[in-house]
Design an enzyme around this catalytic site. Structure first.
Site, PDB file in Angstrom:
ATOM      1  N   GLU A   1       0.839  -1.212   0.000  1.00  0.00           N
ATOM      2  CA  GLU A   1       0.000   0.000   0.000  1.00  0.00           C
ATOM      3  C   GLU A   1       0.867   1.252   0.000  1.00  0.00           C
ATOM      4  O   GLU A   1       0.796   2.064   0.934  1.00  0.00           O
ATOM      5  CB  GLU A   1      -0.896   0.009   1.246  1.00  0.00           C
ATOM      6  CG  GLU A   1      -1.832  -1.176   1.352  1.00  0.00           C
ATOM      7  CD  GLU A   1      -2.541  -1.236   2.700  1.00  0.00           C
ATOM      8  OE1 GLU A   1      -2.088  -0.572   3.657  1.00  0.00           O
ATOM      9  OE2 GLU A   1      -3.545  -1.950   2.796  1.00  0.00           O
ATOM     10  N   PRO A   2       1.692   1.447  -1.010  1.00  0.00           N
ATOM     11  CA  PRO A   2       2.562   2.630  -1.001  1.00  0.00           C
ATOM     12  C   PRO A   2       1.776   3.905  -1.295  1.00  0.00           C
ATOM     13  O   PRO A   2       0.881   3.904  -2.141  1.00  0.00           O
ATOM     14  CB  PRO A   2       3.557   2.333  -2.130  1.00  0.00           C
ATOM     15  CG  PRO A   2       2.792   1.459  -3.072  1.00  0.00           C
ATOM     16  CD  PRO A   2       1.834   0.646  -2.240  1.00  0.00           C
TER      17      PRO A   2
ATOM     18  N   TYR B   1       3.876  18.266  11.354  1.00  0.00           N
ATOM     19  CA  TYR B   1       4.915  17.280  11.689  1.00  0.00           C
ATOM     20  C   TYR B   1       6.318  17.881  11.672  1.00  0.00           C
ATOM     21  O   TYR B   1       7.288  17.140  11.582  1.00  0.00           O
ATOM     22  CB  TYR B   1       4.956  16.155  10.660  1.00  0.00           C
ATOM     23  CG  TYR B   1       3.683  15.509  10.223  1.00  0.00           C
ATOM     24  CD1 TYR B   1       2.790  14.952  11.148  1.00  0.00           C
ATOM     25  CD2 TYR B   1       3.388  15.382   8.866  1.00  0.00           C
ATOM     26  CE1 TYR B   1       1.652  14.320  10.710  1.00  0.00           C
ATOM     27  CE2 TYR B   1       2.245  14.733   8.438  1.00  0.00           C
ATOM     28  CZ  TYR B   1       1.379  14.203   9.359  1.00  0.00           C
ATOM     29  OH  TYR B   1       0.255  13.552   8.927  1.00  0.00           O
TER      30      TYR B   1
ATOM     31  N   CYS C   1      -3.006  33.527  10.083  1.00  0.00           N
ATOM     32  CA  CYS C   1      -2.832  34.153  11.397  1.00  0.00           C
ATOM     33  C   CYS C   1      -2.570  33.111  12.473  1.00  0.00           C
ATOM     34  O   CYS C   1      -3.404  32.895  13.362  1.00  0.00           O
ATOM     35  CB  CYS C   1      -4.051  34.989  11.730  1.00  0.00           C
ATOM     36  SG  CYS C   1      -4.300  36.247  10.485  1.00  0.00           S
ATOM     37  N   GLU C   2      -1.458  32.414  12.357  1.00  0.00           N
ATOM     38  CA  GLU C   2      -1.011  31.421  13.333  1.00  0.00           C
ATOM     39  C   GLU C   2       0.510  31.444  13.320  1.00  0.00           C
ATOM     40  O   GLU C   2       1.113  31.473  12.245  1.00  0.00           O
ATOM     41  CB  GLU C   2      -1.449  29.998  12.926  1.00  0.00           C
ATOM     42  CG  GLU C   2      -2.927  29.752  12.837  1.00  0.00           C
ATOM     43  CD  GLU C   2      -3.594  29.567  14.191  1.00  0.00           C
ATOM     44  OE1 GLU C   2      -2.891  29.363  15.208  1.00  0.00           O
ATOM     45  OE2 GLU C   2      -4.832  29.653  14.222  1.00  0.00           O
TER      46      GLU C   2
ATOM     47  N   ARG D   1       2.063  20.082   6.263  1.00  0.00           N
ATOM     48  CA  ARG D   1       3.032  19.165   6.866  1.00  0.00           C
ATOM     49  C   ARG D   1       4.037  19.853   7.781  1.00  0.00           C
ATOM     50  O   ARG D   1       4.317  19.350   8.871  1.00  0.00           O
ATOM     51  CB  ARG D   1       3.748  18.346   5.779  1.00  0.00           C
ATOM     52  CG  ARG D   1       2.780  17.473   4.973  1.00  0.00           C
ATOM     53  CD  ARG D   1       3.484  16.567   3.987  1.00  0.00           C
ATOM     54  NE  ARG D   1       4.313  15.598   4.664  1.00  0.00           N
ATOM     55  CZ  ARG D   1       5.630  15.661   4.765  1.00  0.00           C
ATOM     56  NH1 ARG D   1       6.292  16.633   4.166  1.00  0.00           N
ATOM     57  NH2 ARG D   1       6.289  14.757   5.437  1.00  0.00           N
TER      58      ARG D   1
HETATM   59  C1  LIG Z   1      -1.277   5.903   5.293  1.00  0.00           C
HETATM   60  C2  LIG Z   1      -1.369   4.470   4.990  1.00  0.00           C
HETATM   61  C3  LIG Z   1      -0.630   3.911   3.937  1.00  0.00           C
HETATM   62  C4  LIG Z   1       0.345   4.705   3.099  1.00  0.00           C
HETATM   63  O1  LIG Z   1       1.444   5.130   3.831  1.00  0.00           O
HETATM   64  P1  LIG Z   1       2.694   5.823   3.083  1.00  0.00           P
HETATM   65  O2  LIG Z   1       3.614   6.155   4.180  1.00  0.00           O
HETATM   66  O3  LIG Z   1       2.181   7.016   2.383  1.00  0.00           O
HETATM   67  O4  LIG Z   1       3.257   4.815   2.137  1.00  0.00           O
HETATM   68  C5  LIG Z   1      -0.785   2.559   3.677  1.00  0.00           C
HETATM   69  N1  LIG Z   1      -1.627   1.795   4.414  1.00  0.00           N
HETATM   70  C6  LIG Z   1      -2.351   2.293   5.434  1.00  0.00           C
HETATM   71  C7  LIG Z   1      -3.254   1.408   6.190  1.00  0.00           C
HETATM   72  C8  LIG Z   1      -2.250   3.649   5.760  1.00  0.00           C
HETATM   73  O5  LIG Z   1      -2.960   4.142   6.763  1.00  0.00           O
END
Ligand SMILES: *Cc1c(COP(=O)(O)O)cnc(C)c1O
Length: 429
Positions: free
Chosen positions: A278-279, A322, A348-349, A318
């Protein structure tokens, strides 16, 4: 590698000068590169096809990283699936042409309506994060007369990621169930006639630049698979999540996707499972930039120089969220001695600060800059805070480019609000 580079001093995206887009569309504006999206997807896909143990793994792009329909459609045409965390994301994936049987539904808080939607549309698999959620899915499935494919998201007690706020695999995080709980839940669910238990999932964090924790997590999933099978349970899918880092210039260069894929193949060797990745970030981050215009350069008596941009934390959250680093590059750098700037937005932060004491070529009001590596977790996190219209998005392909989300007008923003009936009468008030 990406397709943003300087030509005779001017920054280009593929064959289009970013200055031209900034001038025609206005700033702030997100710009994405088709060639970079495709290249990054293919880097993962090619690595996968070189590893027989991965059985032609599904590459499910994490839609939350960049959910623009044109970006998803670009990846869909390469063969990508989708990892989704809401009904809205499932709808986007389907609308972009990703078949339902390549859509994974993840996320720690799925509502009954979302589960109903996902099962009715026949998504490939629902990744379950807790016992109550599993019971809810079972009830919904029974009511629909369907038997959805389920994986249990395991929290392997291995945290990783570029920042504590993007670590998801540590024991104390809200994500997934412990290894022991997963085994119990899996056995319970396998006896549920409303569910088809298929396997296990994990996702331990984001912006990971060291493969060791990822490898350890994959091995824990493989071990649990063997344990469950030894108990007579069927486990034929492993979803290995995302998390691989993108190069942000200030952080160590992340490993190549091929190294991660090799590690995964070693962990699942001999298991004969269907694998999914899941990239998100590693595919989209470097494929996008946010363009902004310098409104003022404000030199304080103490020597500090504030560069005030027309992009704010509402456009690119971001750094505020973070403490993230984004490389900042002028679109057409002036010659002269480099200057140290505090780069800030108009919101305004105090946290609307992109960089402190950043050394850049000298800049004047009207000069434009690009925030690099802004294609993931950029536009998707934008808000209209301070009543600032969402930044538009542009997709480049070779020498062509198109607006793939126009900037809303101020009238569009106003038209979304309603006065209650007691105030709406003409002439009243
Ligand atoms: C956010 C997320 C991803 C993707 O993460 P990356 O760091 O963008 O690769 C994949 N799987 C799940 C369950 C997520 O919550």
């Amino acid at each position: 590698m990406n397709h943003f580079e300087a030509r005779n001093g001017d920054l280009y995206c593929e064959d289009v000068a970013l200055e031209e887009i900034a001038r025609r569309v206005g700033t702030p504006v997100y710009v994405y590169s088709t060639a970079t999206l495709e290249r990054h997807y293919l880097a993962v896909a090619d690595a996968v096809s070189g590893e027989p143990a991965l059985n032609g793994a599904l590459i499910a792009f994490a839609v939350k990283a960049n959910s623009n329909l044109a970006v998803l459609a670009t990846l869909a045409r390469c063969g990508a699936g989708a990892d989704t965390v809401s009904e809205g994301e499932i709808r986007r994936a389907l609308a972009a042409g990703i078949p339902a049987d390549r859509v994974i539904f993840s996320g720690v808080g799925k509502s009954e309506a979302e589960i109903t939607f996902a099962i009715s549309r026949g998504v490939r698999q629902i990744n379950v994060e807790s016992a109550p959620e599993l019971h809810l899915i079972s009830r919904v499935a029974q009511a629909l007369g369907r038997r959805p494919d389920i994986a249990i998201r395991v929290n392997p007690d291995i945290g990783a990621g570029g920042h504590a706020k993007i670590t998801t695999g540590a024991r104390e995080s809200k994500f997934g169930v412990s290894l022991r709980e997963a085994a119990r839940l899996y056995a319970e669910a396998a006896a549920d006639p409303n569910l088809r238990m298929r396997g296990l999932a994990c996702h331990i964090g984001s912006q990971i630049t060291n493969l060791t924790p990822l490898g350890a997590a994959y091995h824990r999933l493989a071990d649990l698979t063997r344990d469950l099978r030894a108990g007579g349970l069927c486990v034929d899918r492993l979803d290995l999540g995302g998390g691989l880092g993108a190069p942000y210039f200030n952080s160590p260069d992340p490993p190549e996707p091929a190294e991660l894929v090799k590690l995964a193949a070693a962990a699942v060797a001999g298991l004969d499972v269907e694998v999914a990745f899941e990239p998100g970030r590693v595919i989209a981050a470097n494929a996008g930039v946010l363009l902004a215009t310098t409104l003022h350069v404000n030199a304080r008596p103490d020597g500090r120089r504030f560069m005030v941009l027309d992009a704010g934390m509402n456009d690119l959250m971001r750094p505020a969220l973070y403490d993230s680093f984004h490389d900042i590059r002028p679109l057409a750098p002036r010659s002269g001695r480099a200057v140290s700037y505090d780069v800030v937005g108009p919101v305004c932060e105090t946290t609307d600060t992109f960089a402190r004491a950043r050394t850049l070529p000298p800049l004047q009001a009207g000069d434009r800059v690009a925030f690099m590596t802004a294609g993931a977790y950029g536009a998707v996190m934008a808000s209209e805070y301070n009543s600032r219209p969402l930044a538009p998005e542009v997709l480049v392909r070779g020498s062509e480019w198109a607006v793939i989300r126009p900037r809303p007008s101020h009238d569009d923003l106003l038209a979304r609000d309603r006065l209650p009936p007691w105030m709406a009468k003409a002439g009243s008030g």
